[in-house]
Design a protein around this motif. Structure first.
Motif, PDB file in Angstrom:
ATOM      1  N   SER A 142      38.008  52.835  33.771  1.00 46.82           N
ATOM      2  CA  SER A 142      36.909  52.236  33.003  1.00 46.82           C
ATOM      3  C   SER A 142      36.793  50.746  33.292  1.00 46.82           C
ATOM      4  CB  SER A 142      37.131  52.466  31.501  1.00 46.82           C
ATOM      5  OG  SER A 142      37.094  53.838  31.196  1.00 46.82           O
ATOM      6  N   ALA A 143      37.943  50.057  33.311  1.00 44.73           N
ATOM      7  CA  ALA A 143      37.914  48.619  33.584  1.00 44.73           C
ATOM      8  C   ALA A 143      37.374  48.352  34.983  1.00 44.73           C
ATOM      9  CB  ALA A 143      39.315  48.026  33.429  1.00 44.73           C
ATOM     10  N   ALA A 144      37.765  49.191  35.954  1.00 45.38           N
ATOM     11  CA  ALA A 144      37.283  49.000  37.326  1.00 45.38           C
ATOM     12  C   ALA A 144      35.779  49.223  37.407  1.00 45.38           C
ATOM     13  CB  ALA A 144      38.014  49.955  38.262  1.00 45.38           C
ATOM     14  N   LEU A 149      30.297  46.684  37.646  1.00 45.22           N
ATOM     15  CA  LEU A 149      28.944  46.485  37.119  1.00 45.22           C
ATOM     16  C   LEU A 149      28.755  45.046  36.650  1.00 45.22           C
ATOM     17  CD1 LEU A 149      28.510  49.814  35.100  1.00 45.22           C
ATOM     18  CD2 LEU A 149      27.589  49.269  37.356  1.00 45.22           C
ATOM     19  N   ALA A 150      29.821  44.472  36.068  1.00 45.58           N
ATOM     20  CA  ALA A 150      29.736  43.096  35.585  1.00 45.58           C
ATOM     21  C   ALA A 150      29.589  42.108  36.725  1.00 45.58           C
ATOM     22  CB  ALA A 150      30.984  42.757  34.770  1.00 45.58           C
ATOM     23  N   LEU A 281      37.669  40.567  44.295  1.00 50.29           N
ATOM     24  CA  LEU A 281      37.243  41.250  45.517  1.00 50.29           C
ATOM     25  C   LEU A 281      36.961  42.720  45.243  1.00 50.29           C
ATOM     26  CD1 LEU A 281      36.809  40.976  48.575  1.00 50.29           C
ATOM     27  CD2 LEU A 281      39.219  41.567  48.886  1.00 50.29           C
ATOM     28  N   ALA A 282      37.828  43.380  44.473  1.00 49.93           N
ATOM     29  CA  ALA A 282      37.620  44.789  44.147  1.00 49.93           C
ATOM     30  C   ALA A 282      36.327  44.987  43.361  1.00 49.93           C
ATOM     31  CB  ALA A 282      38.813  45.326  43.352  1.00 49.93           C
ATOM     32  N   ALA A 283      36.064  44.080  42.420  1.00 49.81           N
ATOM     33  CA  ALA A 283      34.845  44.194  41.619  1.00 49.81           C
ATOM     34  C   ALA A 283      33.594  44.044  42.475  1.00 49.81           C
ATOM     35  CB  ALA A 283      34.852  43.145  40.505  1.00 49.81           C
TER      36      ALA A 283
END
Length: 406
Positions: A142-144, A149-150, A281-283
């Protein structure tokens, strides 16, 4: 205390670390990369009874939420066999990680969780059922998702009901306290944080945590979300859309009364573990994953279809003559290569594990052959061979972004 944790994912992994730090002997059972291999959808009561002999406690953290998932096999029948095995093995304490909303049973996901919850309550052992709202922490799905999206230029406002996220550290603390609770436990806890909020508010918190500047939100039409869920594009499913519309909140006071501590606001919990460059970077890369995969699939499909449909066969077989292939042998080679290209493209579209790596091998073979028989292509002004290096790099990146098998 000797504890078995079933499900070594986000919650199970954090819980295992905490219990080991507390001096517990922990065994994590899961399908991949766990201390003990298991398959909830297949293993029966007798198998679990044998595995659980000598354990003081069992925590079931197994859970799936995906289109086409075997909810009944994993959450219901599998969990029921697990609990029956624990009862037969004499396990004193069983903690079931369920889901907030399971008591209402509005989705197949919730109904499968409720079936296991109800069966556990009927057994003659010490039990506790923990029903978390959205769980936030590094490494969580969920956080990922909401971090990705953020990180978009405009945050999507998907509407829906209120959520009441709980930090992973607080959820783990709650489970640890339940494991030390005097028997019989016999408690159901809605594990929620102290602050109800909209999803877009959670995204704003995550955006600040990532260190990005504030941005505006863009409302997403409900018809578009239903269309995406129906087609199975991205992480949205019909069940997750239904849960989004219903919301995921509950009073926090019963949690405080049952566990003896107040969960921290999500923003404060995130501040305790500052975002790294890897998190940022992942986001940023996560939303690009499907786009990059689609572009790579288009390259492979074009590589297979163009020689068969748009270019003369004589042009396709010209270079093959340098390898001594002419006539039917050359035509057969063109067909074989085209079909192989299309197979890689379709495998990428179907998200088959290793499809990008298969493309690396195929593209590498093509490049080596062409470099040997037509080295002048390296100097071609249109980059006939040089562009292969970019495709190889893209393929390796997509393969690196693939999730391991569960």
């Amino acid at each position: 205390m000797r504890v078995m944790i079933v499900g070594g994912g986000f919650i199970g992994g954090h819980l295992a670390g905490r219990l080991r730090a507390e001096g517990c002997a922990v065994t994590v059972a899961g399908r991949r990369g766990a201390d003990m291999a298991c398959d909830l959808a297949r293993d029966d009561t007798a198998v679990w009874a044998q595995r659980l002999r000598g354990y003081d406690a069992l925590v079931n953290c197994a859970g799936i939420l995906a289109a086409g998932a075997n909810y009944d096999g994993v959450h219901a029948r599998g969990a029921i066999a697990l609990f029956d095995g624990a009862a037969q093995a004499g396990v004193a304490r069983v903690v079931q990680i369920s889901s907030l909303g399971a008591s209402d049973g509005t989705t197949a996901y919730h109904r499968s969780k409720r079936a296991a919850d109800e069966h556990l309550v009927s057994l003659n052992l010490g039990w506790a059922i923990v029903r978390p709202s959205l769980v936030v922490g590094r490494g969580g799905g969920s956080a990922a998702l909401f971090s990705a999206l953020a990180a978009l230029p405009l945050m999507p406002d998907m509407g829906g009901g209120m959520v009441q996220p709980i930090a992973i550290d607080d959820l783990v603390e709650a489970i640890w306290r339940l494991l030390r609770r005097p028997l019989p436990m016999s408690v159901v806890v809605d594990a929620v944080g102290p602050e109800p909020m909209r999803l877009v508010d959670l995204m704003a918190i995550l955006r600040r945590w990532l260190g990005f500047e504030a941005t505006r939100s863009l409302p997403v039409p409900r018809w578009m979300m239903r269309w995406v869920a129906t087609l199975g594009i991205g992480p949205m499913t019909r069940d997750s859309l239904t849960m989004l519309e219903a919301g995921n909140a509950a009073p926090v006071e019963p949690f405080v009364a049952a566990l003896g501590f107040v969960p921290q606001p999500v923003a404060r919990a995130l501040d305790r573990s500052p975002a790294t460059q890897g998190d940022r970077l992942a986001a940023r890369l996560s939303p690009l994953g499907p786009v990059l995969r689609g572009l790579l699939a288009a390259v492979w499909l074009a590589g297979g279809l163009v020689p068969l449909l748009l270019t003369p066969m004589a042009s396709n077989t010209h270079l093959l003559a340098r390898l001594g292939l002419t006539g039917e042998a050359a035509i057969g080679t063109v067909w074989a290569g085209s079909l192989a290209d299309m197979a890689v493209g379709l495998a990428l579209i179907l998200r088959w594990h290793g499809a990008a790596l298969a493309g690396v091998a195929l593209m590498g073979a093509y490049s080596l052959i062409l470099a040997a028989v037509a080295p002048e292509l390296w100097a071609d002004p249109f980059g006939a061979l040089v562009k292969n290096l970019a495709v190889l790099g893209l393929s390796l990146a997509i393969h690196a972004m693939e999730k391991p098998h569960a």
